[in-house]
Design an enzyme around this catalytic site. Structure first.
Site, PDB file in Angstrom:
ATOM      1  N   HIS A  39      63.035  42.097  58.896  1.00  0.00           N
ATOM      2  CA  HIS A  39      62.862  41.778  60.320  1.00  0.00           C
ATOM      3  C   HIS A  39      61.424  41.956  60.795  1.00  0.00           C
ATOM      4  O   HIS A  39      60.744  42.901  60.428  1.00  0.00           O
ATOM      5  CB  HIS A  39      63.844  42.557  61.198  1.00  0.00           C
ATOM      6  CG  HIS A  39      63.651  44.039  61.250  1.00  0.00           C
ATOM      7  ND1 HIS A  39      62.765  44.644  62.090  1.00  0.00           N
ATOM      8  CD2 HIS A  39      64.257  45.056  60.561  1.00  0.00           C
ATOM      9  CE1 HIS A  39      62.822  45.971  61.934  1.00  0.00           C
ATOM     10  NE2 HIS A  39      63.716  46.241  61.010  1.00  0.00           N
ATOM     11  N   ASP A  51      58.767  49.628  58.617  1.00  0.00           N
ATOM     12  CA  ASP A  51      59.981  49.121  59.283  1.00  0.00           C
ATOM     13  C   ASP A  51      59.613  48.016  60.253  1.00  0.00           C
ATOM     14  O   ASP A  51      59.404  48.271  61.423  1.00  0.00           O
ATOM     15  CB  ASP A  51      60.680  50.290  59.985  1.00  0.00           C
ATOM     16  CG  ASP A  51      61.974  49.864  60.654  1.00  0.00           C
ATOM     17  OD1 ASP A  51      62.488  48.782  60.318  1.00  0.00           O
ATOM     18  OD2 ASP A  51      62.459  50.612  61.527  1.00  0.00           O
ATOM     19  N   GLU A  85      65.606  42.759  65.838  1.00  0.00           N
ATOM     20  CA  GLU A  85      66.516  43.688  65.161  1.00  0.00           C
ATOM     21  C   GLU A  85      66.613  45.002  65.919  1.00  0.00           C
ATOM     22  O   GLU A  85      67.698  45.499  66.212  1.00  0.00           O
ATOM     23  CB  GLU A  85      66.038  43.939  63.722  1.00  0.00           C
ATOM     24  CG  GLU A  85      67.034  44.699  62.856  1.00  0.00           C
ATOM     25  CD  GLU A  85      66.867  46.213  62.880  1.00  0.00           C
ATOM     26  OE1 GLU A  85      67.743  46.920  62.370  1.00  0.00           O
ATOM     27  OE2 GLU A  85      65.856  46.706  63.426  1.00  0.00           O
TER      28      GLU A  85
HETATM   29 ZN   LIG Z   1      64.201  48.092  60.382  1.00  0.00          ZN
END
Ligand SMILES: [Zn+2]
Length: 250
Positions: A39, A51, A85
């Site tokens: 994402h 992330d 996300e």
């Molecule tokens: Zn993530």
């Protein structure tokens, strides 16, 4: 003890955003698809390098590597870079709702969103035959020491609906003990990404996706009803005492 916490976070109005999708079109069965994904959005602190910049990088480059090597698999390799996300899986859910009626066309759906540390293998959800096929494929990754298949899939938030629908799904499995040192914090910057580990994750991701897209076998889906009635019953002796919604994949 009394703690006074002052927060300056704000919630802004929703706006339109989009998933980003690229493809290496399959040579023989172009309408059958292997998905690699991550994402693009990130938490509002840090840079979102881990992330999920790492997952985006290896998923995007899986297609690039195949192009550079002049490899065209039999099935289509589709890279999906999810949007929204962190706000609520918006991109993943929209894609699922728009494509669930073609679910039999999906050979394997992968997401990397649990860090791109030293790769160990794949966290996989599928039935016994599907798991067997994936184990055989991962044996090819012995030179990278990334042959482990653990179940069920854990760490693919954007593809969980596909997992529930019985489509074979997997999440990159890495040496992720440091994941929560950086997760959703100012510490999630590009310095977390080790170039060698990232390269090895890319090698695992590309090889796995390519072989899955190229083998003559269809990786079997799990009929959802079976998962509830057969495996759920076998695993849950209390089932006769009432409905159970817990089930496990083997
Ligand atoms: Zn993530």
């Amino acid at each position: 003890m009394e703690v006074h916490l002052t927060m300056s976070a704000q919630t802004y109005p929703d706006f339109i955003s989009r998933n980003t999708i690229t493809e290496v079109l399959g040579l023989q069965w172009p309408d059958e698809v292997v998905v690699v994904s991550g994402h693009l959005d990130s938490w509002d602190v840090g840079q979102g390098a881990m992330d999920d910049g790492g997952g985006v990088t290896i998923s995007w480059n899986a297609g690039v590597v195949l192009q550079q090597l002049g490899l065209r698999p039999r099935r289509t390799l589709r890279t999906i870079i999810w949007t929204g996300e962190e706000q609520g899986l918006y991109g993943g859910l929209a894609y699922y709702n728009n494509h669930v009626n073609e679910s039999d066309k999906f050979q394997l759906i992968l997401e990397s969103d649990a860090g791109t540390f030293s790769p160990l293998g794949l966290a996989f959800s599928g039935n016994q035959e599907a798991t067997c096929i994936i184990q055989e494929v991962l044996k090819l990754l012995q030179p990278l020491n990334a042959t482990q298949v653990v179940s069920p899939m854990d760490g693919g938030p954007d593809i969980e609906e596909w997992q529930k629908a019985g489509v074979p799904t997997g999440s990159l499995y890495t040496e992720s003990s440091r994941y929560y040192w950086f997760h959703h914090s100012d510490g999630d910057t590009l310095t977390v990404e080790d170039p060698d580990e990232l390269d090895r994750c890319l090698a695992v991701w590309t090889s796995l996706a390519y072989v899955a897209a190229n083998i003559t076998h269809r990786i079997p889906h799990s009929p959802v009803a079976d998962k509830y009635s057969i495996q759920g019953e076998a695993l849950n002796p209390m089932r006769n005492g009432g409905p159970s919604h817990s089930f496990q994949f083997t």
